[in-house]
Design a protein around this motif. Structure first.
Motif, PDB file in Angstrom:
ATOM      1  N   CYS A  98     -46.120 -38.840  -5.178  1.00  0.00           N
ATOM      2  CA  CYS A  98     -45.198 -39.243  -4.098  1.00  0.00           C
ATOM      3  C   CYS A  98     -44.814 -38.039  -3.234  1.00  0.00           C
ATOM      4  N   GLY A  99     -44.992 -38.178  -1.936  1.00  0.00           N
ATOM      5  CA  GLY A  99     -44.701 -37.081  -1.013  1.00  0.00           C
ATOM      6  C   GLY A  99     -43.234 -36.693  -0.965  1.00  0.00           C
ATOM      7  N   CYS A 114     -41.336 -47.184  -2.505  1.00  0.00           N
ATOM      8  CA  CYS A 114     -41.483 -46.082  -1.552  1.00  0.00           C
ATOM      9  C   CYS A 114     -42.154 -46.597  -0.270  1.00  0.00           C
ATOM     10  N   HIS A 126     -44.290 -44.142  -7.474  1.00  0.00           N
ATOM     11  CA  HIS A 126     -45.763 -44.075  -7.557  1.00  0.00           C
ATOM     12  C   HIS A 126     -46.230 -42.638  -7.750  1.00  0.00           C
ATOM     13  N   ASP A 133     -44.458 -45.136   1.259  1.00  0.00           N
ATOM     14  CA  ASP A 133     -45.844 -44.656   1.271  1.00  0.00           C
ATOM     15  C   ASP A 133     -46.807 -45.771   1.698  1.00  0.00           C
ATOM     16  N   GLY A 176     -39.381 -42.141  -1.295  1.00  0.00           N
ATOM     17  CA  GLY A 176     -38.862 -41.698  -2.587  1.00  0.00           C
ATOM     18  C   GLY A 176     -38.136 -42.787  -3.358  1.00  0.00           C
TER      19      GLY A 176
HETATM   20 ZN   LIG Z   1     -43.689 -41.988  -2.208  1.00  0.00          ZN
END
Ligand SMILES: [Zn+2]
Length: 204
Positions: free
Chosen positions: A107-108, A51, A104, A53, A76
Motif C-alpha cells: 500500500c502506497g 484503500c 492490501h 488504490d 490507507g
Molecule cells: Zn493502499
C-alpha cells in the motif's frame, strides 16, 4: 437484510469467483440489468472500507454488482470521522450488518508513512499529513530496520487492526450493535499478487 455470516459467505464466494476467472460481475454491472431496479432504494449487504488504490476496487475483487456493496475508499483505509459517519449511515439507513476494513499488500499510503517515520521530511501537505498521522500510531512498535518488504507487510496488517479498533470504539451506535452481535466488523487483506482476500477472523 441477510445476517453478517451470510454476508461474509457471499464476499468469500465472490472473491473465489474473481480469482478463478469466473466473475459474473461484467454480466450484471450494466445499468439496464441492475440499475433500473435501484433507482428508489438500495440494500447493500456489506460495507467495505478499503484503500483508494486503483488495483483494489471492492466490487471487482468480491465480484459484486450495483447496489451490493456500500463502498468507502480512502488512501490507507484509515478511519477518520467522515468514514465512521459513512458506516453509521449505511448501518442505520440500510440495515447493513457487516463491515470489512480491507487493506492490501504494498500500500502506497502505508509506504509513505514508513518513509516519514524513517526520515521525517515535514514537506507533506497538511492534507496528506492527515492521512499519514492516522496511520503513524499503529506503526510505532514495528522494527523500522528490518527488511523493507517485511516491514511494509507488518505495517499494512498493523494498520488494518488499528482501523478495526478505531471503528469499533469510535461510535457508540456501532459499538452497541457489535456488542449485541448485530454488527460484525472485520479486518481483511487483499493480495495484489494472488487476488485473494484474507479475512482476519476465525469463521469458516
Ligand atoms: Zn493502499
Amino acid at each position: 437484510m441477510i445476517s453478517n455470516e451470510e454476508a461474509l459467505k457471499r464476499l468469500r464466494t465472490g472473491n473465489k469467483r474473481f480469482i478463478s476467472d469466473s466473475s459474473i460481475f461484467n454480466n450484471t454491472l450494466s445499468h439496464k440489468s441492475r440499475g433500473n431496479s435501484l433507482t428508489e432504494n438500495q440494500d447493500p449487504f456489506a460495507i467495505i472500507l478499503g484503500c483508494s488504490d486503483s488495483r483494489v476496487p471492492a466490487e471487482i475483487v468480491f465480484d459484486q454488482s450495483l447496489g451490493d456493496l456500500f463502498s468507502i475508499r480512502v488512501a490507507g483505509n484509515i478511519v477518520a470521522p467522515s468514514q465512521i459517519g459513512s458506516v453509521e449511515l449505511a448501518v442505520e439507513r440500510f440495515g447493513t450488518r457487516l463491515v470489512i476494513i480491507m487493506g492490501h499488500s504494498r500500500c502506497g499510503a502505508i509506504q509513505a508513512t514508513i518513509e516519514e517515520l524513517k526520515r521525517p521530511s515535514g514537506t507533506q501537505s497538511k492534507n496528506l499529513r492527515s492521512i499519514v498521522d492516522r496511520i503513524h500510531p499503529s506503526l510505532t512498535s514495528l522494527d523500522l530496520d528490518q527488511a523493507p518488504e517485511i516491514l511494509l507487510q507488518q505495517a499494512v496488517r498493523a494498520n488494518i487492526h488499528s482501523s478495526v479498533r478505531q471503528l469499533e470504539h469510535g461510535s457508540i451506535i456501532l459499538e452497541q450493535l457489535a456488542k449485541k452481535g448485530e454488527l460484525l466488523i472485520l479486518g481483511a487483506e487483499y493480495s495484489l499478487d494472488t487476488g485473494i482476500v484474507d479475512f482476519f477472523d476465525n469463521l469458516t
